[in-house]
Design a protein around this motif. Structure first.
Motif, PDB file in Angstrom:
ATOM      1  N   UNK A 287       0.838  -1.195   0.000  1.00  0.00           N
ATOM      2  CA  UNK A 287       0.000   0.000   0.000  1.00  0.00           C
ATOM      3  C   UNK A 287       0.880   1.254   0.000  1.00  0.00           C
ATOM      4  N   UNK A 288       1.543   1.507  -1.137  1.00  0.00           N
ATOM      5  CA  UNK A 288       2.350   2.722  -1.208  1.00  0.00           C
ATOM      6  C   UNK A 288       1.485   3.983  -1.215  1.00  0.00           C
ATOM      7  N   UNK A 289       0.347   3.890  -1.878  1.00  0.00           N
ATOM      8  CA  UNK A 289      -0.650   4.970  -1.915  1.00  0.00           C
ATOM      9  C   UNK A 289      -1.997   4.289  -1.871  1.00  0.00           C
ATOM     10  N   UNK A 290      -2.469   3.821  -3.030  1.00  0.00           N
ATOM     11  CA  UNK A 290      -3.569   2.869  -3.043  1.00  0.00           C
ATOM     12  C   UNK A 290      -2.975   1.480  -2.870  1.00  0.00           C
ATOM     13  N   UNK A 291      -3.768   0.479  -3.118  1.00  0.00           N
ATOM     14  CA  UNK A 291      -3.282  -0.892  -2.982  1.00  0.00           C
ATOM     15  C   UNK A 291      -2.649  -1.368  -4.289  1.00  0.00           C
ATOM     16  N   UNK A 292      -1.585  -2.132  -4.129  1.00  0.00           N
ATOM     17  CA  UNK A 292      -0.864  -2.703  -5.268  1.00  0.00           C
ATOM     18  C   UNK A 292      -0.787  -4.213  -5.030  1.00  0.00           C
ATOM     19  N   UNK A 293      -1.459  -4.976  -5.879  1.00  0.00           N
ATOM     20  CA  UNK A 293      -1.563  -6.423  -5.715  1.00  0.00           C
ATOM     21  C   UNK A 293      -0.701  -7.091  -6.779  1.00  0.00           C
ATOM     22  N   UNK A 294       0.236  -7.944  -6.319  1.00  0.00           N
ATOM     23  CA  UNK A 294       1.177  -8.599  -7.219  1.00  0.00           C
ATOM     24  C   UNK A 294       0.862 -10.086  -7.315  1.00  0.00           C
ATOM     25  N   UNK A 295       0.875 -10.611  -8.539  1.00  0.00           N
ATOM     26  CA  UNK A 295       0.591 -12.031  -8.777  1.00  0.00           C
ATOM     27  C   UNK A 295       1.875 -12.768  -9.164  1.00  0.00           C
ATOM     28  N   UNK A 296       1.814 -14.094  -9.029  1.00  0.00           N
ATOM     29  CA  UNK A 296       2.988 -14.927  -9.285  1.00  0.00           C
ATOM     30  C   UNK A 296       3.491 -14.800 -10.711  1.00  0.00           C
ATOM     31  N   UNK A 297       2.609 -14.502 -11.672  1.00  0.00           N
ATOM     32  CA  UNK A 297       3.026 -14.403 -13.076  1.00  0.00           C
ATOM     33  C   UNK A 297       3.492 -12.997 -13.459  1.00  0.00           C
ATOM     34  N   UNK A 298       3.610 -12.125 -12.457  1.00  0.00           N
ATOM     35  CA  UNK A 298       4.067 -10.772 -12.708  1.00  0.00           C
ATOM     36  C   UNK A 298       2.967  -9.748 -12.903  1.00  0.00           C
ATOM     37  N   UNK A 299       1.723 -10.202 -13.007  1.00  0.00           N
ATOM     38  CA  UNK A 299       0.595  -9.268 -13.142  1.00  0.00           C
ATOM     39  C   UNK A 299       0.509  -8.383 -11.895  1.00  0.00           C
ATOM     40  N   UNK A 300       0.306  -7.097 -12.115  1.00  0.00           N
ATOM     41  CA  UNK A 300       0.133  -6.144 -11.021  1.00  0.00           C
ATOM     42  C   UNK A 300      -1.195  -5.421 -11.217  1.00  0.00           C
ATOM     43  N   UNK A 301      -2.011  -5.420 -10.164  1.00  0.00           N
ATOM     44  CA  UNK A 301      -3.320  -4.769 -10.212  1.00  0.00           C
ATOM     45  C   UNK A 301      -3.389  -3.753  -9.076  1.00  0.00           C
ATOM     46  N   UNK A 302      -3.944  -2.587  -9.365  1.00  0.00           N
ATOM     47  CA  UNK A 302      -4.073  -1.542  -8.358  1.00  0.00           C
ATOM     48  C   UNK A 302      -5.532  -1.265  -8.063  1.00  0.00           C
ATOM     49  N   UNK A 303      -5.820  -0.857  -6.826  1.00  0.00           N
ATOM     50  CA  UNK A 303      -7.192  -0.559  -6.444  1.00  0.00           C
ATOM     51  C   UNK A 303      -7.265   0.281  -5.186  1.00  0.00           C
ATOM     52  N   UNK A 304      -8.422   0.873  -4.986  1.00  0.00           N
ATOM     53  CA  UNK A 304      -8.619   1.709  -3.804  1.00  0.00           C
ATOM     54  C   UNK A 304      -8.781   0.901  -2.537  1.00  0.00           C
ATOM     55  N   UNK A 305      -9.442  -0.250  -2.639  1.00  0.00           N
ATOM     56  CA  UNK A 305      -9.634  -1.148  -1.502  1.00  0.00           C
ATOM     57  C   UNK A 305      -9.404  -2.582  -1.974  1.00  0.00           C
ATOM     58  N   UNK A 306      -9.111  -3.449  -1.015  1.00  0.00           N
ATOM     59  CA  UNK A 306      -8.861  -4.862  -1.319  1.00  0.00           C
ATOM     60  C   UNK A 306      -9.739  -5.716  -0.421  1.00  0.00           C
ATOM     61  N   UNK A 307     -10.366  -6.733  -1.009  1.00  0.00           N
ATOM     62  CA  UNK A 307     -11.140  -7.704  -0.239  1.00  0.00           C
ATOM     63  C   UNK A 307     -10.481  -9.067  -0.425  1.00  0.00           C
ATOM     64  N   UNK A 308     -10.022  -9.648   0.668  1.00  0.00           N
ATOM     65  CA  UNK A 308      -9.426 -10.980   0.640  1.00  0.00           C
ATOM     66  C   UNK A 308     -10.518 -12.006   0.903  1.00  0.00           C
ATOM     67  N   UNK A 309     -10.920 -12.704  -0.149  1.00  0.00           N
ATOM     68  CA  UNK A 309     -11.973 -13.714  -0.053  1.00  0.00           C
ATOM     69  C   UNK A 309     -11.511 -14.983  -0.761  1.00  0.00           C
ATOM     70  N   UNK A 310     -10.269 -15.350  -0.485  1.00  0.00           N
ATOM     71  CA  UNK A 310      -9.622 -16.434  -1.209  1.00  0.00           C
ATOM     72  C   UNK A 310      -9.740 -17.773  -0.506  1.00  0.00           C
TER      73      UNK A 310
END
Length: 364
Positions: free
Chosen positions: A185-208
């Motif tokens: 969370x440098x500013x908003x949320x930054x979500x990193x995946x094993x394949x290198x995909x990076x997704x950003x968002x204002x909020x994160x819901x962990x429902x895994x």
């Protein structure tokens, strides 16, 4: 470009939340795991169930009741939007008993809970003869049943398909084969995946689901969840044999009888065993002797997601505000509540449901 919410987990829980957020005008990205992920959404029993829940915490009974009551309109809306019939039936469900002692013990517990709920716990006790009028194929070993009128069942695979289709139809971004490895969370949320995909968002819901065991602590959650294996059997398609579902067997909308499920503490092992399947078959035949002539067509093992007390966990992270943990054992039952009501909690509106008893504080 980021979205308002990033949902980690594309099962029934995550997609229900995503669907509800999209309905409120939010932008949403859903990150779903790979085919090797443990998926409760694809292996569960398909019950929309109130009975027996909340025996030690009435708020859980109320939350389940609220969701069960919202299911009919929810299913109809999904069907209208996607064309998928969820096979919902809510004409009550049985807790079958093979002894008068266990039947009476359960009734006594239900009366205590009913009093705590102000009388809102609609059930009746059926002796063997009364039950046989409702279920002609019930076996002589069944002494009676508790018929709870808020119970029912649905087709969980069609629910999953309808949610995925409608989330995409409403503009939701669903990325599959994504294993999340880190969230910052440098500013908003930054979500990193094993394949290198990076997704950003204002909020994160962990429902895994069980994925929260590893990822939860990285977001500041205790995430004290564990797997519990449930083995299930499916018969060939049959004429109507069972009118209402029970925890032993239910006849699905396509005609097969679903038999289950075991409750096994075996870690991350979702295999099937001869002992487990034989026990399920024996109990099902004791309840419905006619099943002794049915052909079995498949079986599977799936892992439930359980907290220490069996209740859901709804928690915002103190370390990373804006990150939320949403996990539960009853993802099918609670799907309507997660879609209709949980967005208010995530958005912090005045209409937010009171979910304080489900926070991680209870594990302190």
């Amino acid at each position: 470009m980021g979205t308002d919410y990033v949902i980690i987990g594309g099962g029934v829980v995550g997609l229900s939340v995503a669907w509800g957020l999209l309905k409120r005008g939010h932008t949403v990205t859903v990150l779903d795991g790979d085919d090797g992920s443990f998926r409760a959404s694809r292996g569960n029993f398909g019950l929309v169930w109130v009975q027996s829940k909340g025996m030690k915490q009435p708020r859980y009974a109320q939350w389940s009741q609220t969701s069960a009551a919202a299911w009919a309109d929810y299913a109809a809306e999904l069907q209208d939007a996607t064309g998928h019939d969820l096979g919902l039936e809510q004409r009550g469900g049985y807790d079958l008993h093979f002894s008068e002692e266990t039947l009476q013990e359960t009734v006594d517990q239900y009366e205590v809970l009913k009093a705590k709920l102000g009388g809102d716990y609609p059930y009746e006790v059926l002796g063997h003869n009364a039950l046989r009028k409702e279920e002609p194929h019930i076996g002589p070993k069944v002494v009676g049943a508790i018929l709870h009128h808020q119970d029912g069942h649905a087709n969980p695979l069609r629910l999953l398909l309808a949610l995925a289709d409608d989330v995409r139809r409403m503009g939701g971004r669903v990325l599959t084969g994504k294993t999340v490895t880190d969230v910052s969370k440098p500013d908003g949320f930054r979500v990193t995946c094993a394949d290198g995909t990076i997704v950003e968002g204002g909020k994160v819901v962990l429902s895994a689901g069980l994925g929260a065991m590893q990822l939860g602590p990285k977001l500041g959650f205790r995430a004290p969840i564990r797997p519990q294996r449930g083995q299930v059997l499916i018969t060939e398609k049959l004429p109507k044999i069972i009118n209402r579902p029970s925890l032993i067997a239910r006849q699905v909308d396509e005609g097969g009888i679903q038999i289950g499920a075991t409750n096994e503490e075996v870690g991350l092992d979702d295999s099937v065993t001869q002992t487990g399947l034989s026990g399920l078959a024996a109990e099902a035949i004791a309840a419905y002797p006619i099943l002794g002539r049915a052909q079995l067509v498949r079986s599977w093992g799936a892992l439930r997601v359980l907290s220490p007390d069996g209740l859901p966990i709804y928690q915002q992270s103190a370390e990373m505000p804006g990150a939320y943990l949403v996990t539960c054992h009853s993802g099918i039952t609670l799907s309507a509540a997660h879609a209709r009501l949980l967005p208010d909690w995530l958005d912090g509106t005045a209409a937010a449901p009171d979910l304080e008893v489900f926070s991680e504080a209870r594990f302190s």
